[in-house]
Design a protein around this motif. Structure first.
Motif, short mmCIF file in Angstrom:
data_model
loop_
_atom_site.label_atom_id
_atom_site.label_comp_id
_atom_site.label_asym_id
_atom_site.label_seq_id
_atom_site.Cartn_x
_atom_site.Cartn_y
_atom_site.Cartn_z
N GLY A 318 0.80 -1.22 0.00
CA GLY A 318 0.00 0.00 0.00
C GLY A 318 0.83 1.26 0.00
N ARG A 319 0.26 2.29 -0.62
CA ARG A 319 0.82 3.64 -0.51
C ARG A 319 -0.35 4.56 -0.23
N ILE A 320 -0.20 5.38 0.79
CA ILE A 320 -1.29 6.29 1.15
C ILE A 320 -0.70 7.70 1.26
N SER A 321 -1.41 8.69 0.70
CA SER A 321 -0.87 10.05 0.71
C SER A 321 -1.80 10.97 1.49
N ALA A 322 -1.21 12.04 2.01
CA ALA A 322 -1.98 12.99 2.82
C ALA A 322 -1.32 14.36 2.80
N THR A 323 -2.10 15.34 3.23
CA THR A 323 -1.52 16.66 3.45
C THR A 323 -0.75 16.61 4.78
N LYS A 324 0.04 17.66 5.03
CA LYS A 324 0.84 17.67 6.26
C LYS A 324 -0.03 17.64 7.51
N ASP A 325 -1.24 18.20 7.39
CA ASP A 325 -2.11 18.19 8.57
C ASP A 325 -3.04 16.97 8.60
N GLY A 326 -2.77 16.00 7.74
CA GLY A 326 -3.43 14.70 7.92
C GLY A 326 -4.66 14.41 7.08
N LYS A 327 -4.95 15.23 6.10
CA LYS A 327 -6.11 14.93 5.26
C LYS A 327 -5.64 13.97 4.15
N ILE A 328 -6.25 12.79 4.12
CA ILE A 328 -5.82 11.77 3.14
C ILE A 328 -6.24 12.21 1.74
N THR A 329 -5.31 12.05 0.78
CA THR A 329 -5.59 12.48 -0.59
C THR A 329 -5.65 11.32 -1.59
N GLY A 330 -4.98 10.22 -1.29
CA GLY A 330 -4.99 9.13 -2.25
C GLY A 330 -4.54 7.81 -1.64
N LEU A 331 -4.94 6.71 -2.29
CA LEU A 331 -4.58 5.38 -1.80
C LEU A 331 -4.32 4.45 -2.98
N HIS A 332 -3.21 3.74 -2.90
CA HIS A 332 -2.87 2.76 -3.92
C HIS A 332 -2.66 1.42 -3.22
N CYS A 333 -3.25 0.38 -3.80
CA CYS A 333 -3.09 -0.95 -3.18
C CYS A 333 -2.84 -1.98 -4.27
N HIS A 334 -1.79 -2.77 -4.08
CA HIS A 334 -1.59 -3.91 -4.96
C HIS A 334 -1.54 -5.19 -4.14
N VAL A 335 -2.28 -6.19 -4.62
CA VAL A 335 -2.35 -7.46 -3.90
C VAL A 335 -1.82 -8.58 -4.78
N THR A 336 -0.96 -9.42 -4.22
CA THR A 336 -0.63 -10.69 -4.85
C THR A 336 -1.34 -11.76 -4.04
N ALA A 337 -2.30 -12.42 -4.70
CA ALA A 337 -3.19 -13.34 -4.00
C ALA A 337 -2.79 -14.77 -4.30
N ASP A 338 -2.47 -15.52 -3.25
CA ASP A 338 -2.09 -16.92 -3.40
C ASP A 338 -3.35 -17.79 -3.29
N HIS A 339 -3.75 -18.40 -4.41
CA HIS A 339 -4.97 -19.21 -4.41
C HIS A 339 -4.71 -20.71 -4.30
N GLY A 340 -3.44 -21.11 -4.26
CA GLY A 340 -3.15 -22.53 -4.22
C GLY A 340 -3.29 -23.17 -5.60
N GLY A 341 -3.50 -24.47 -5.61
CA GLY A 341 -3.48 -25.24 -6.85
C GLY A 341 -4.66 -25.01 -7.78
N PHE A 342 -5.79 -24.62 -7.23
CA PHE A 342 -6.98 -24.32 -8.03
C PHE A 342 -7.59 -23.04 -7.46
N ASP A 343 -8.24 -22.26 -8.34
CA ASP A 343 -8.90 -21.06 -7.82
C ASP A 343 -10.29 -21.45 -7.35
N ALA A 344 -10.39 -21.75 -6.08
CA ALA A 344 -11.65 -22.28 -5.55
C ALA A 344 -12.22 -21.38 -4.47
N CYS A 345 -11.98 -20.07 -4.59
CA CYS A 345 -12.64 -19.19 -3.64
C CYS A 345 -14.10 -19.06 -4.07
N ALA A 346 -14.90 -18.49 -3.21
CA ALA A 346 -16.34 -18.49 -3.46
C ALA A 346 -16.86 -17.07 -3.56
N ASP A 347 -16.27 -16.29 -4.44
CA ASP A 347 -16.68 -14.90 -4.60
C ASP A 347 -17.72 -14.78 -5.72
#
Lengths: 809, 164
Positions: A318-347
């Protein structure tokens, strides 16, 4: 008038409707050992099936010899992939659009994978048969690290490449590499990059949300019984979604759906483990068809922990940005998801990373971007939602850790940073940067209530003193104040964007009122301990004015219950609960016409009053719902059909967004790494509260599962792909000794689109609890420079953290 | 497979005689041979306590005891504690204080608690938590289980006092 009010209150109390802590109707049988779980089922001539499992994480199978096994007394059959192939059942579809081997088809991809199914007269004979099956393996290179898998030349799945060895498209689009499953994105990539590049302050962190397991006390299992005379298949099992299982069984077996009856009896906890379809179900069905006898398959604990439905295993950057007084301006998230041998999640189909895009949390973050890459490894398949809506635990952990890291970067109090950035009450319905529309919330009120309840400023003063004392050598214990504020997204969901394998995620309720004024209601969901038979009757009692004690709730039998997508992702109250209220309102509408007829007035001249219809302005003229029920069946009423029944299939217009504020106060012994949870305060806002006693029970349980995950529970592998935590000797389930007492509290912000304003609560405490426990550990070491360390925070890892920070002198 | 042997055990006051392999675990004897399905199987390693029964006055995890070891013993399961018309105070208390959810651990939990209260009729919260640590519950977080046991203890002590 006073009497009338008093009588109304009394009448309402007699109904035991919404808002009262009605005692559970389920408990009489459970406390007397008379529950009916699937392993309690005994049928004439029933056989027992069990698996030969792979000891290797990645290997080619060069030979399977079942001859000796078939000589073992009591063994009737041994199934291998070769036997299933002519039926097209050696592979099966997963709920995530992938496919999975039912029995090893030439190779194995994880330790514990199902290789052969031994069918015997009882479980001892089956175990003897398993010992006698000869399997020869040729070991292959093992990939347990998703980053390595995504660059390795080793092809795990031959169906991911074409004849030239180039990756072919997967269920969710192009693959970047042969071991890559999907890329999924949400939000605005370039604008987010720009905000981060120009920000006054940016905090970065990489965190691993470790692999764990829902581990309900009852493992998964089923009994399949094919009646060859009538052509009917009955399948009892630990199914969180019995109707979906029926449809899947029909689709893969070719048996028409009306000839399949799926029954979920009492279920000993689910927590997401019992949503998916497993090889044991398919093999039991085939074995019953082959032998003509009922076949039971029940996992043992090792089977359960090693093979069915792990949870999490997300590497989040993750990368999160803000002003000096703490107002959040942006968020970046990258996920590497380990699903194992088959993709068997239930989404849901369109969400291969679930609702990970709720990762902007409870904060007004104008610009954000999320990308998730799924990877195959030599680990068990799964990726289910363990006591949470789809990947919401991961999302909330991510943002609640990022907030803490940003607070460190800004040298700011983390409670204050949250306060500055909360979505404001007047901003609801709130359109989040990653796509969701939050229905309702009042975060500031909840936060202030929580901080006041724990005397937050007092805790910080005490903590500062403790740090001084520690530095002065007066104590070896540090103190952490863990905070979390979570927003869940539950109640999947609107059919327009939520389906599983093409099955729309509505839910249902069918009500029959009996002539003497009692009722039965059947739903498409299934309780696994949540107390549906108690709470759904309460919803109905308030809606139709008959006592909850006179209403039977029935779930889990697909021959009688209306079609529904089952119980997981906190969807029962948001979806089936809504269907229940809507069906109840249909009953009431017909009852109104009957009452008007009986009292010889116009329909519009009567109104509902708790348990009756009264003539407007003349409350002494009334017909009770009990009287109306009798008339509905036994009196000829012109223009109205006899009977009093209704059914509702409810397609929710939006998800619901429960939220909450949690605070954990923890002491940590720096020399042993032992944690002591001194206090845990949990404020939950689940909208309208149906049964406060059950809500509290859900919060206690969810927090305890959160404690487990944060402080020790994991499915760990070694480099060879061996599971290191395959029994309860190694897999941490807290006992009464490790668990604190919890303080519960609440605010009520009803959902504006739900018929009764309820949002669901079963999973909130887990979702909010994990970051709260974890933040408490981190907070204890904040003064000594700790920024982030991965869960689970067991004693050894905490000791190591203290050691690395130089606290052992 | 090994030779079947003759065994005699008493379960909830009823004498049972049968032939079984010595390797048969007591939990299967109870559940599959004798249809006593109150005790459950959760872990097969003595950790979870779902299979807890009382044998000759002691709490025992029946998933790791061979039937051969139980020969001649007197066994009580949840089915031998209270009756539909006269529930044991612990059964009442678990219902009253929401001491259960999915119900899977409950038979073992209550069976163990009957022994705990025999061993120590006036336990502190700490003693209850320690004394129940051999029984795992995945649903309740234990808070209401502790409360249920405290309430049952108070009820049983009051009844005892009234009788004296």
């Amino acid at each position: 008038m006073k009497d009338e009010v008093a009588s109304r209150k009394e009448r309402a109390e007699n109904l035991k409707g919404m808002g009262c802590s009605r005692k559970r109707v389920e408990d009489a049988r459970f406390t007397q050992g008379k529950g009916n779980y699937v392993d309690d089922l005994k049928l004439d001539g029933m056989l027992f099936g069990d698996f030969v499992r792979s000891p290797y994480a990645h290997a080619r199978i060069t030979r399977i010899d079942t001859a000796a096994a078939l000589e073992v007394p009591g063994v009737l059959a041994v199934l291998t992939a070769k036997d299933l192939e002519p039926l097209g059942l050696h592979w099966m579809p997963t709920l995530a659009g992938d496919k999975q081997m039912v029995l090893a088809d030439g190779k194995v991809l994880f330790q514990g994978q199902e290789v052969a199914f031994v069918v015997a007269e009882d479980r001892y004979a089956a175990a003897d048969g398993i010992e006698a099956v000869e399997v020869e393996y040729e070991e292959l290179p093992v990939l347990v690290d998703p980053f390595e898998a995504l660059t390795s030349d080793v092809v795990l799945r031959e169906d991911t490449v074409d004849a030239n060895g180039n990756p072919v498209d997967g269920a969710h689009g192009p693959r970047k590499h042969h071991n890559h499953i999907f890329t999924w994105e949400a939000g605005d990539k370039d604008p987010t990059a720009e905000v981060l590049a120009n920000a006054e302050v940016v905090a970065e962190e990489t965190m691993y949300y470790h692999r764990t397991h829902p581990c309900p006390l009852e493992t998964c299992g089923c009994v399949a019984s094919m009646d060859k005379v009538n052509g009917k298949l009955t399948l009892w099992g630990t199914f969180q979604a019995p109707h979906a299982i029926r449809t899947v069984v029909s689709l893969i077996s070719g048996i028409e759906e009306h000839n399949i009856r799926v029954i979920s009896p009492d279920i000993g906890g689910g927590f997401g483990n019992k949503v998916g379809a497993y090889p044991g179900y398919v093999c039991s069905v085939v074995a019953s068809i082959v032998t003509g006898k009922p076949v039971k398959w029940i996992e043992d604990r090792m089977d359960n922990l090693m093979t069915t439905a792990f949870a999490r295993d997300y590497w989040m950057k993750g990368r999160i940005s803000a002003t000096k007084d703490g107002k959040i301006t942006g968020l970046h998230c990258h996920v590497t998801a380990d699903h194992g041998g088959f993709d068997a999640c239930a989404d849901p189909t369109k969400f291969p990373a679930g609702f990970m895009n709720i990762c902007t949390g409870s904060y007004d973050i104008p610009t954000a971007y999320l990308q998730v890459d799924g990877a195959y490894t030599n680990k068990a398949p799964g990726g289910v939602s363990y006591r949470c809506s789809f990947r919401v635990t991961e999302a909330v952990y991510f943002i609640e850790r990022m907030i803490e890291v940003l607070a460190i970067e800004l040298n700011m109090d983390a409670a204050e940073l949250r306060r500055i950035n909360f979505i404001k009450k007047e901003q609801f319905p709130y359109q989040a940067a990653l796509g969701w529309e939050y229905d309702s919330g009042d975060y500031h009120t909840a936060w202030e209530k929580a901080l006041k309840a724990v005397d937050y400023d007092g805790l910080r003063a005490e903590q500062a003193q403790r740090v001084e004392d520690f530095k002065a050598g007066k104590t070896r214990k540090l103190m952490g104040v863990g905070l979390s504020f979570f927003t869940e997204i539950v109640g999947a969901g609107p059919v327009k964007n939520c389906d599983i394998l093409g099955l729309g995620m509505f839910d249902s309720c069918e009500i029959r009122i009996h002539p003497t004024g009692s009722a039965i209601a059947r739903l498409g969901t299934i309780s696994q301990g949540q107390g549906h038979a108690t709470t759904f009757a309460q919803i109905l009692a308030s809606e139709i004015g008959l006592p909850a004690d006179s209403i039977t709730i029935e779930e889990g039998d697909t021959d009688t219950a209306p079609y529904g997508l089952g119980t997981y992702g906190s969807r029962s109250t948001p979806v089936a609960g809504a269907a229940t209220a809507m069906a109840g309102r249909k009953i009431r509408a017909k009852a109104q016409m009957i009452a008007a007829y009986l009292m010889e007035v116009h329909d519009d001249d009567v109104e509902f009053d708790v348990d009756r219809f009264v003539v407007k302005g003349a409350p002494e003229k009334f017909k009770t719902m009990k009287e109306i029920a009798f008339a509905a069946y036994n009196q000829a009423i012109p223009g109205i059909e006899p009977g009093l029944e209704a059914v509702s299939y409810y397609d929710p217009p939006n998800m619901t967004y429960p939220f909450g504020a949690y605070v954990c106060v923890m002491d940590i012994d720096v020399d042993t790494g032992v944690t002591d949870i001194r206090r845990f305060y949990a404020l939950d806002d689940c909208g309208t509260r149906i049964n406060p006693m059950i809500i509290e029970g859900q919060v206690h349980g969810g927090l305890t599962e959160a404690l487990a995950v944060a402080l020790g529970q994991e499915i760990a592998y070694d480099d060879m792909g061996n599971v290191k935590t395959g029994t309860l000797m190694d897999f941490f389930l807290p006992t009464a000794w490790e668990v604190p007492n919890y303080e519960t509290d609440y605010t009520v912000t009803p959902s504006p689109h739900h018929p009764i304003g309820a949002k669901g609560v079963g999973e909130s405490p887990h979702v909010g609890g994990v970051p709260c426990f974890s933040n408490a550990v981190h907070d204890a070491f904040r003064a000594f420079g700790l920024r982030h360390t991965n869960m689970p925070h067991d004693h050894w890892r905490i000791w190591k953290t203290a050691n690395e920070l130089g606290l052992h002198g | 497979m090994s030779q079947k042997q003759h065994y005699k055990i008493t379960v909830n006051g009823k004498e049972e005689e049968f032939l079984a392999e010595p390797r048969e675990l007591l939990i299967y004897t109870l559940r599959e041979r004798l249809n006593v399905t109150g005790p459950h199987i959760g872990c097969e390693t003595s950790h979870c306590g779902a299979c807890t029964v009382t044998i000759d006055g002691k709490s025992v995890k029946s998933c790791t005891m061979f039937v051969a070891q139980a020969d001649g013993k007197d066994i009580t399961t949840i089915e031998g504690i209270g009756s539909p018309d006269a529930l044991h105070p612990l059964q009442e208390a678990f219902k009253e204080h929401h001491g259960l959810q999915c119900g899977y651990c409950t038979p073992g939990m209550i069976t163990r608690a009957t022994k705990l209260l025999e061993e120590n009729p006036t336990p502190t919260e700490e003693e209850i938590r320690f004394g129940m640590a051999g029984n795992i519950c995945r649903c309740t977080g234990y808070q209401n289980i502790v409360k249920s046991i405290q309430a049952a203890a108070a009820e049983m002590n009051a009844a005892k006092e009234a009788a004296e």
